[in-house]
Motif scaffolding. Structure first.
Motif, PDB file in Angstrom:
ATOM      1  N   HIS A  13      37.374  10.076  24.670  1.00  0.00           N
ATOM      2  CA  HIS A  13      36.891  10.768  25.860  1.00  0.00           C
ATOM      3  C   HIS A  13      35.401  11.085  25.703  1.00  0.00           C
ATOM      4  N   ALA A  14      34.666  11.091  26.814  1.00  0.00           N
ATOM      5  CA  ALA A  14      33.222  11.333  26.771  1.00  0.00           C
ATOM      6  C   ALA A  14      32.888  12.675  26.129  1.00  0.00           C
ATOM      7  N   ASP A  15      33.708  13.699  26.378  1.00  0.00           N
ATOM      8  CA  ASP A  15      33.464  15.018  25.783  1.00  0.00           C
ATOM      9  C   ASP A  15      33.650  14.986  24.269  1.00  0.00           C
ATOM     10  N   VAL A  16      34.609  14.190  23.811  1.00  0.00           N
ATOM     11  CA  VAL A  16      34.820  14.054  22.374  1.00  0.00           C
ATOM     12  C   VAL A  16      33.623  13.350  21.742  1.00  0.00           C
ATOM     13  N   GLN A  17      33.139  12.300  22.383  1.00  0.00           N
ATOM     14  CA  GLN A  17      31.978  11.585  21.862  1.00  0.00           C
ATOM     15  C   GLN A  17      30.761  12.501  21.756  1.00  0.00           C
ATOM     16  N   ASN A  34      30.639  15.580  21.192  1.00  0.00           N
ATOM     17  CA  ASN A  34      30.760  16.531  20.089  1.00  0.00           C
ATOM     18  C   ASN A  34      30.163  16.002  18.798  1.00  0.00           C
ATOM     19  N   PHE A  35      29.982  14.680  18.730  1.00  0.00           N
ATOM     20  CA  PHE A  35      29.416  14.080  17.526  1.00  0.00           C
ATOM     21  C   PHE A  35      27.881  14.095  17.528  1.00  0.00           C
ATOM     22  N   LEU A  36      27.277  14.462  18.645  1.00  0.00           N
ATOM     23  CA  LEU A  36      25.820  14.363  18.744  1.00  0.00           C
ATOM     24  C   LEU A  36      25.112  15.238  17.718  1.00  0.00           C
ATOM     25  N   THR A  37      25.605  16.479  17.533  1.00  0.00           N
ATOM     26  CA  THR A  37      24.960  17.343  16.529  1.00  0.00           C
ATOM     27  C   THR A  37      25.181  16.801  15.117  1.00  0.00           C
ATOM     28  N   ALA A  38      26.338  16.167  14.898  1.00  0.00           N
ATOM     29  CA  ALA A  38      26.620  15.594  13.579  1.00  0.00           C
ATOM     30  C   ALA A  38      25.607  14.515  13.238  1.00  0.00           C
ATOM     31  N   TRP A  39      25.239  13.710  14.222  1.00  0.00           N
ATOM     32  CA  TRP A  39      24.343  12.582  13.991  1.00  0.00           C
ATOM     33  C   TRP A  39      22.873  12.961  14.113  1.00  0.00           C
ATOM     34  N   ASN A  40      22.571  13.962  14.920  1.00  0.00           N
ATOM     35  CA  ASN A  40      21.175  14.302  15.183  1.00  0.00           C
ATOM     36  C   ASN A  40      20.688  15.482  14.347  1.00  0.00           C
ATOM     37  N   ASP A  41      21.547  16.499  14.154  1.00  0.00           N
ATOM     38  CA  ASP A  41      21.129  17.739  13.501  1.00  0.00           C
ATOM     39  C   ASP A  41      21.696  17.910  12.096  1.00  0.00           C
ATOM     40  N   GLY A  42      22.615  17.035  11.706  1.00  0.00           N
ATOM     41  CA  GLY A  42      23.120  17.089  10.346  1.00  0.00           C
ATOM     42  C   GLY A  42      24.247  18.070  10.104  1.00  0.00           C
ATOM     43  N   GLU A  88      25.825  -1.066  29.692  1.00  0.00           N
ATOM     44  CA  GLU A  88      26.516  -1.622  30.864  1.00  0.00           C
ATOM     45  C   GLU A  88      28.028  -1.633  30.679  1.00  0.00           C
ATOM     46  N   SER A  89      28.482  -1.664  29.437  1.00  0.00           N
ATOM     47  CA  SER A  89      29.922  -1.662  29.180  1.00  0.00           C
ATOM     48  C   SER A  89      30.512  -0.254  29.170  1.00  0.00           C
ATOM     49  N   GLY A  90      29.670   0.768  29.332  1.00  0.00           N
ATOM     50  CA  GLY A  90      30.183   2.133  29.426  1.00  0.00           C
ATOM     51  C   GLY A  90      29.735   3.067  28.321  1.00  0.00           C
ATOM     52  N   PHE A  91      28.993   2.587  27.343  1.00  0.00           N
ATOM     53  CA  PHE A  91      28.508   3.467  26.280  1.00  0.00           C
ATOM     54  C   PHE A  91      27.484   4.442  26.849  1.00  0.00           C
ATOM     55  N   ALA A  92      27.621   5.726  26.480  1.00  0.00           N
ATOM     56  CA  ALA A  92      26.666   6.736  26.930  1.00  0.00           C
ATOM     57  C   ALA A  92      25.315   6.523  26.247  1.00  0.00           C
ATOM     58  N   PRO A  93      24.206   6.655  26.975  1.00  0.00           N
ATOM     59  CA  PRO A  93      22.875   6.453  26.383  1.00  0.00           C
ATOM     60  C   PRO A  93      22.614   7.349  25.181  1.00  0.00           C
ATOM     61  N   GLU A  94      23.114   8.617  25.239  1.00  0.00           N
ATOM     62  CA  GLU A  94      22.850   9.527  24.124  1.00  0.00           C
ATOM     63  C   GLU A  94      23.572   9.091  22.847  1.00  0.00           C
ATOM     64  N   ILE A  95      24.682   8.368  23.001  1.00  0.00           N
ATOM     65  CA  ILE A  95      25.379   7.832  21.827  1.00  0.00           C
ATOM     66  C   ILE A  95      24.585   6.646  21.266  1.00  0.00           C
ATOM     67  N   ILE A  96      24.165   5.758  22.138  1.00  0.00           N
ATOM     68  CA  ILE A  96      23.409   4.571  21.712  1.00  0.00           C
ATOM     69  C   ILE A  96      22.119   4.967  21.005  1.00  0.00           C
ATOM     70  N   ASN A  97      21.448   6.000  21.530  1.00  0.00           N
ATOM     71  CA  ASN A  97      20.161   6.405  20.969  1.00  0.00           C
ATOM     72  C   ASN A  97      20.269   6.948  19.552  1.00  0.00           C
ATOM     73  N   ASP A 145      41.440   6.920  14.524  1.00  0.00           N
ATOM     74  CA  ASP A 145      41.664   5.973  15.609  1.00  0.00           C
ATOM     75  C   ASP A 145      41.294   6.693  16.902  1.00  0.00           C
ATOM     76  N   MET A 146      40.160   6.357  17.475  1.00  0.00           N
ATOM     77  CA  MET A 146      39.634   7.131  18.605  1.00  0.00           C
ATOM     78  C   MET A 146      40.420   6.935  19.884  1.00  0.00           C
ATOM     79  N   THR A 147      41.333   5.964  19.910  1.00  0.00           N
ATOM     80  CA  THR A 147      42.210   5.848  21.085  1.00  0.00           C
ATOM     81  C   THR A 147      43.128   7.063  21.206  1.00  0.00           C
ATOM     82  N   GLN A 148      43.303   7.791  20.104  1.00  0.00           N
ATOM     83  CA  GLN A 148      44.156   8.982  20.122  1.00  0.00           C
ATOM     84  C   GLN A 148      43.430  10.208  20.666  1.00  0.00           C
ATOM     85  N   PHE A 149      42.156  10.064  20.932  1.00  0.00           N
ATOM     86  CA  PHE A 149      41.359  11.201  21.414  1.00  0.00           C
ATOM     87  C   PHE A 149      40.771  10.894  22.788  1.00  0.00           C
TER      88      PHE A 149
END
Length: 416
Positions: A238-242, A244-252, A305-314, A187-191
Motif C-alpha cells: 500500500h502507498a501508505d506503507v511505502q 513509512n520507509f522514507l525516513t528509513a532511507w532518507n534520515d537513517g 509510469e508503472s505506478g512507482f511513487a516519485p518519492e520512492i524512486i528518488n 513479502d510486500m503483497t501481505q501489506f
C-alpha cells in the motif's frame, strides 16, 4: 589551574616581603650613613639582595599574574562556562545538551568496513545464475558504501528489477549469507492494506491492540541493526506503507509506533524487488547499456509510469536489471533447486547424479507457464516430481542418490 592559583595566593606575602626587602637594601646601599657598627653586615645583606633584585621581581610578577588570572576565571565562571577547566567544547556541550547521550550516539555510528568486492562477486555468481553483471555491480556498490565511515543513511537502498524467476530474491538471500548478516524478508503483497500493514511492520500506537509488541521491521532492526532487509515486490505494498520507509532511507531511522523510539537503519542494506515494467526496463537496459546516466533517467521514468511513487524512486541508490533466463542458465537454476531439495530431505546427490531428462522435463513444464513463472513454481514442479521418491530413499536408509527417469517417473536410486 585552581591549585596553581592557590599556591600563588599563599606565596604572595613572601613575594611582597622580598620586594620590600630589596627596595630597602637598594636604598641603604645608596643613602646609608657611615660609621655604624653594623655597617658591614648591612652592606653584605644589601649587596646580596641587590644582586638578585631582578630575579625576585620576576618571580613576584609571575605570582601576581597567576593570582589575577585565577581570580578572573573564578569571577567569570558562571558567565563563561566554556572557559572552565580548559575543555572548551565539552563544557559547552555540558551546558547546552546531554553530553552522555551524544557520546553514546557517536559511539554507535558505524565504522568503515572494507571487503573484497571480487570475492563477494564470485560468491554471488556461484549461486545466482545468469546475472553476472548484476552480481559484479552489487559487490562493487556494497564495497564502496561499507567503506564510508559516516553515512547517516542505510548502506544502500537497491532496487532489483526484472522478470519473475530470474534470481532477484535469491540474490538478496545470498548477499546476507556472504556478508554474514541476518536477512529480514518481507513479502510486500501481505501489506497491501494501509493501516493494518503499517502496524505489522512499524508497531501500533499506545491504546491500540498490539501496542505492547514491536512491529516486525522495527523489532528486526532493533535486534540486528546490520540486517539485509528484503522488501519483495515492493510495488504491491500500500502507498501508505511505502511512505513509512522514507525516513528509513532518507534520515537513517524508523520510528516504533508503540513507544516512539527511533530505530537506526544506518547499518542496514535495503533490497527492493519488483516485477513492474519488466518489458520496458529490459529494452532500456539493452538500449542504454553503455550510458548509465541515460539508463537511470529512462528507467526511473518507466517505473514512474508503472505506478512507482516519485518519492520512492528518488531514494533509490541503484537499480539493477535482471535478464530473463534461457538455455543452460535455466538448467543450472533447475539443477540447483533439485540439489537443494535433495539436501532438505537429509540426502546427498551423487556426482553427475541428475539425469538430463529430469532437468529437461522440469524446464519444459516451467516454460509452459510463460513469463509469469517464478522460482516458487519451479519448487512446486520439483516437489511434484521427486519428493515422494526422496522420502522412500530416506526411509530405506540411503544417504546418497541419483535421479533417473523410468517409464516417465523420476526415481531416486542409491549410489552403488
Amino acid at each position: 589551574m585552581r591549585w596553581l592559583t592557590s599556591l600563588a595566593a599563599r606565596l604572595m606575602p613572601l613575594a611582597f616581603l622580598l620586594i620590600a626587602a630589596t627596595a630597602v637594601a637598594q636604598f641603604w646601599l645608596q643613602h646609608a650613613p657611615s660609621g655604624l657598627a653594623i655597617d658591614g653586615y648591612l652592606d653584605s645583606a644589601s649587596a646580596f639582595l641587590g644582586k638578585y633584585a631582578w630575579w625576585e621581581m620576576g618571580v613576584s610578577l609571575a605570582l601576581w599574574m597567576i593570582f589575577f588570572m585565577g581570580y578572573f576565571r573564578e569571577r567569570h565562571r558562571v558567565a563563561y562556562p566554556d572557559l572552565v577547566d580548559g575543555s572548551r567544547i565539552m563544557d559547552i556541550l555540558d551546558r547546552l545538551t546531554n553530553r552522555s547521550a551524544l557520546e553514546a550516539k557517536l559511539a554507535s555510528q558505524p565504522e568503515a568496513i572494507f571487503i573484497d568486492a571480487e570475492q563477494l562477486a564470485i560468491a554471488l555468481k556461484a549461486k545466482v545464475i545468469g546475472q553476472n553483471g548484476a552480481c559484479d555491480d552489487m559487490a562493487a556498490q556494497i564495497r564502496r558504501r561499507l567503506a564510508l565511515k559516516q553515512r547517516g543513511k542505510p548502506v544502500g537502498v537497491f532496487l532489483l528489477a526484472g522478470p519473475p524467476g530470474t534470481g532477484k530474491t535469491y540474490l538478496a538471500k545470498c548477499l546476507g549469507t556472504a556478508l554474514q548478516r541476518k536477512l529480514l524478508h518481507f513479502d510486500m503483497t501481505q501489506f497491501s492494506s494501509g493501516g493494518h500493514g503499517a502496524t505489522q511492520l512499524f508497531g501500533s500506537a499506545k491504546g491500540y491492540v498490539g501496542s505492547d509488541v514491536y512491529g516486525k521491521l522495527t523489532s528486526g532492526l532493533r535486534d540486528a541493526p546490520d540486517a539485509v532487509v528484503l522488501l519483495d515486490e515492493i510495488e504491491k505494498a500500500h502507498a501508505d506503507v511505502q511512505k513509512n520507509f522514507l525516513t528509513a532511507w532518507n534520515d537513517g531511522f524508523v520510528t516504533e509506533a508503540s513507544d516512539g523510539k527511533q530505530i537506526s537503519t544506518t547499518q542496514a542494506i535495503f533490497i527492493l524487488t519488483t516485477n513492474a515494467a519488466t518489458d520496458a526496463l529490459q529494452s532500456l537496459s539493452e538500449l542504454h547499456a553503455n550510458d548509465s546516466d541515460e539508463l537511470r533517467r529512462t528507467s526511473t521514468n518507466a517505473l514512474r509510469e508503472s505506478g512507482f511513487a516519485p518519492e520512492i524512486i528518488n531514494r533509490l541508490d541503484r537499480i539493477f536489471f535482471f535478464k530473463p533466463l534461457s538455455g543452460l542458465d535455466v538448467a543450472r537454476v533447475v539443477a540447483l533447486e533439485i540439489e537443494s531439495m535433495i539436501k532438505s530431505y537429509g540426502l546427498n546427490v551423487s556426482l553427475g547424479g541428475i539425469d538430463p531428462e529430469v532437468l529437461y522435463d522440469m524446464m519444459r513444464r516451467q516454460g509452459r507457464l510463460g513469463t509469469a513463472a517464478s522460482a516458487r513454481d519451479l519448487v512446486r514442479i520439483a516437489e511434484e516430481s521427486i519428493a515422494d521418491t526422496l522420502i522412500e530413499a530416506k526411509q530405506k536408509g540411503h544417504t546418497r542418490v541419483s535421479l533417473v527417469t523410468v517409464d516417465g517417473r523420476v526415481i531416486a536410486r542409491p549410489e552403488t
